[in-house]
Design a protein around this motif. Sequence first.
Motif, short mmCIF file in Angstrom:
data_model
loop_
_atom_site.label_atom_id
_atom_site.label_comp_id
_atom_site.label_asym_id
_atom_site.label_seq_id
_atom_site.Cartn_x
_atom_site.Cartn_y
_atom_site.Cartn_z
N GLY A 36 -23.76 71.71 27.14
CA GLY A 36 -24.31 70.48 27.68
C GLY A 36 -25.12 69.74 26.65
N ALA A 37 -26.37 69.43 27.01
CA ALA A 37 -27.23 68.65 26.13
C ALA A 37 -27.63 69.43 24.89
N CYS A 38 -27.35 70.72 24.86
CA CYS A 38 -27.74 71.54 23.71
C CYS A 38 -26.63 71.62 22.67
N ALA A 39 -25.62 70.76 22.78
CA ALA A 39 -24.50 70.80 21.85
C ALA A 39 -24.95 70.49 20.42
N ALA A 40 -24.34 71.16 19.47
CA ALA A 40 -24.64 70.93 18.06
C ALA A 40 -23.95 69.65 17.58
N ARG A 41 -24.66 68.84 16.79
CA ARG A 41 -24.11 67.60 16.26
C ARG A 41 -24.08 67.66 14.74
N PRO A 42 -22.90 67.84 14.12
CA PRO A 42 -22.85 67.83 12.66
C PRO A 42 -23.10 66.44 12.12
N LEU A 43 -24.01 66.34 11.17
CA LEU A 43 -24.37 65.04 10.61
C LEU A 43 -23.80 64.82 9.22
N GLY A 44 -23.78 65.84 8.41
CA GLY A 44 -23.29 65.70 7.04
C GLY A 44 -23.09 67.06 6.41
N ARG A 45 -22.40 67.07 5.29
CA ARG A 45 -22.08 68.33 4.62
C ARG A 45 -22.28 68.18 3.12
N LEU A 46 -23.02 69.11 2.54
CA LEU A 46 -23.24 69.15 1.10
C LEU A 46 -22.46 70.30 0.49
N VAL A 47 -21.85 70.06 -0.65
CA VAL A 47 -21.27 71.15 -1.41
C VAL A 47 -22.39 71.88 -2.13
N VAL A 48 -22.36 73.21 -2.09
CA VAL A 48 -23.36 74.04 -2.75
C VAL A 48 -22.68 74.76 -3.91
N ALA A 49 -23.07 74.41 -5.13
CA ALA A 49 -22.54 75.10 -6.31
C ALA A 49 -23.49 76.24 -6.65
N THR A 50 -23.01 77.48 -6.59
CA THR A 50 -23.85 78.64 -6.85
C THR A 50 -23.52 79.21 -8.21
N LEU A 51 -24.51 79.22 -9.10
CA LEU A 51 -24.35 79.76 -10.45
C LEU A 51 -25.43 80.81 -10.68
N ASP A 52 -25.02 82.03 -10.99
CA ASP A 52 -25.95 83.12 -11.25
C ASP A 52 -26.93 83.27 -10.08
N ASN A 53 -26.41 83.23 -8.86
CA ASN A 53 -27.20 83.35 -7.63
C ASN A 53 -28.23 82.22 -7.48
N VAL A 54 -27.95 81.07 -8.06
CA VAL A 54 -28.81 79.89 -7.89
C VAL A 54 -28.00 78.84 -7.13
N PRO A 55 -28.29 78.56 -5.85
CA PRO A 55 -27.56 77.55 -5.10
C PRO A 55 -28.09 76.14 -5.41
N ILE A 56 -27.18 75.22 -5.73
CA ILE A 56 -27.56 73.89 -6.21
C ILE A 56 -26.87 72.82 -5.37
N VAL A 57 -27.66 71.81 -4.96
CA VAL A 57 -27.13 70.70 -4.18
C VAL A 57 -27.60 69.39 -4.83
N THR A 58 -26.93 68.29 -4.46
CA THR A 58 -27.33 66.98 -4.94
C THR A 58 -27.62 66.06 -3.77
N LEU A 59 -28.75 65.36 -3.83
CA LEU A 59 -29.15 64.36 -2.86
C LEU A 59 -29.27 63.02 -3.57
N GLN A 60 -29.50 61.96 -2.81
CA GLN A 60 -29.75 60.63 -3.36
C GLN A 60 -31.19 60.23 -3.04
N ALA A 61 -31.99 60.01 -4.07
CA ALA A 61 -33.38 59.59 -3.89
C ALA A 61 -33.57 58.27 -4.61
N ASN A 62 -34.00 57.24 -3.88
CA ASN A 62 -34.15 55.90 -4.46
C ASN A 62 -32.87 55.44 -5.15
N GLN A 63 -31.74 55.78 -4.51
CA GLN A 63 -30.40 55.41 -5.01
C GLN A 63 -30.01 56.14 -6.29
N HIS A 64 -30.73 57.19 -6.64
CA HIS A 64 -30.40 58.01 -7.82
C HIS A 64 -30.04 59.42 -7.38
N PRO A 65 -29.06 60.05 -8.02
CA PRO A 65 -28.76 61.45 -7.69
C PRO A 65 -29.84 62.38 -8.23
#
Length: 313
Positions: A36-65
């Motif tokens: 019902g009202a508790c349904a999950a709503r997916p909003l977006g998906r980020l790719v996570v690049a994991t290097l040497d057990n370090v998970p890395i993502v990219t966001l946009q801040a002030n139109q800059h990555p």
Amino acid sequence: MGRCAALLVFLAELIVLVTPLHAGERARSVRFEGAGACAARPLGRLVVATLDNVPIVTLQANQHPITMVLDTGAERTVLTSDAAARIKAQPPRVIFDRRMYGLARALPTREVEFDSLTADGVPVPWRRALVGAVTLAQPLGLKLDGLLGADMLSQFDNDLDLAHQQLTLYGARSCSDGPPWAGPYSALNAGLSRNEHLFFRVRLNNREMTAIFDTGAQRSTISTAAAYRAGVSEVTLEHDRPLTTRGAADERLPAHIHRFSELQIGSEAIRDPELVVTNTTFSDADIILGADFLKARRLWLSYAALKIYLSRR
């Protein structure tokens, strides 16, 4: 694969590091049976690049990555001084007293505010970050911009799947009937600490402990005092393999890797887990379960519902 080739592959991944959901996928909600009202709503998906057990993502801040370590163990999102200057982050009109702590000491910081902050085009409601001289891992020599912490992640329900290199952001829900996963999982009731950590109960060597999931930790770690409570002696630790741990404030602490008998998390018993044992005190947990533990598991964090779901192997 050589270092240069691996770095080229990783940089190519960064070009598409933010992967939007398909239009139809974004429009519909993932629904649980009878949710019902508790349904999950997916909003977006980020790719996570994991290097040497370090998970890395990219966001946009002030139109800059900005390229960040995905760090559920960090109370606050932190930028380096260079990154803050590059994206022209400004001091906020009202400044709160925010501090950041490493393993052994506090870091001097200042606060900045973004005009805009998005993850896969999804606006992040909390648009402030600390700026400080944080020590970041540099996998393959990559220069990172900071840590994406719990202050921003807690605005969403988070479905982290390191094995498939993705973080799906859902609308935060105060109720939760479980994640939209096909396989088995453990459901954990959690508390929220003053440091914005979702903590939960586990049993290590049949001793009750408190744990948190910290994706910013490359290795899962336990305090020496907690290891003693689990039946490990000082003499035994002296014969375990030594190593040196490094904190966000560039502290270096001696440690050992110890193999325990059993770690019980929810309905799953994990045999012979290896944990780094170090003589420090974690503010709100005995055990930190890091990226090494999560790399073959799926994790759902709901800060609003105080629930954690962990896929079973």
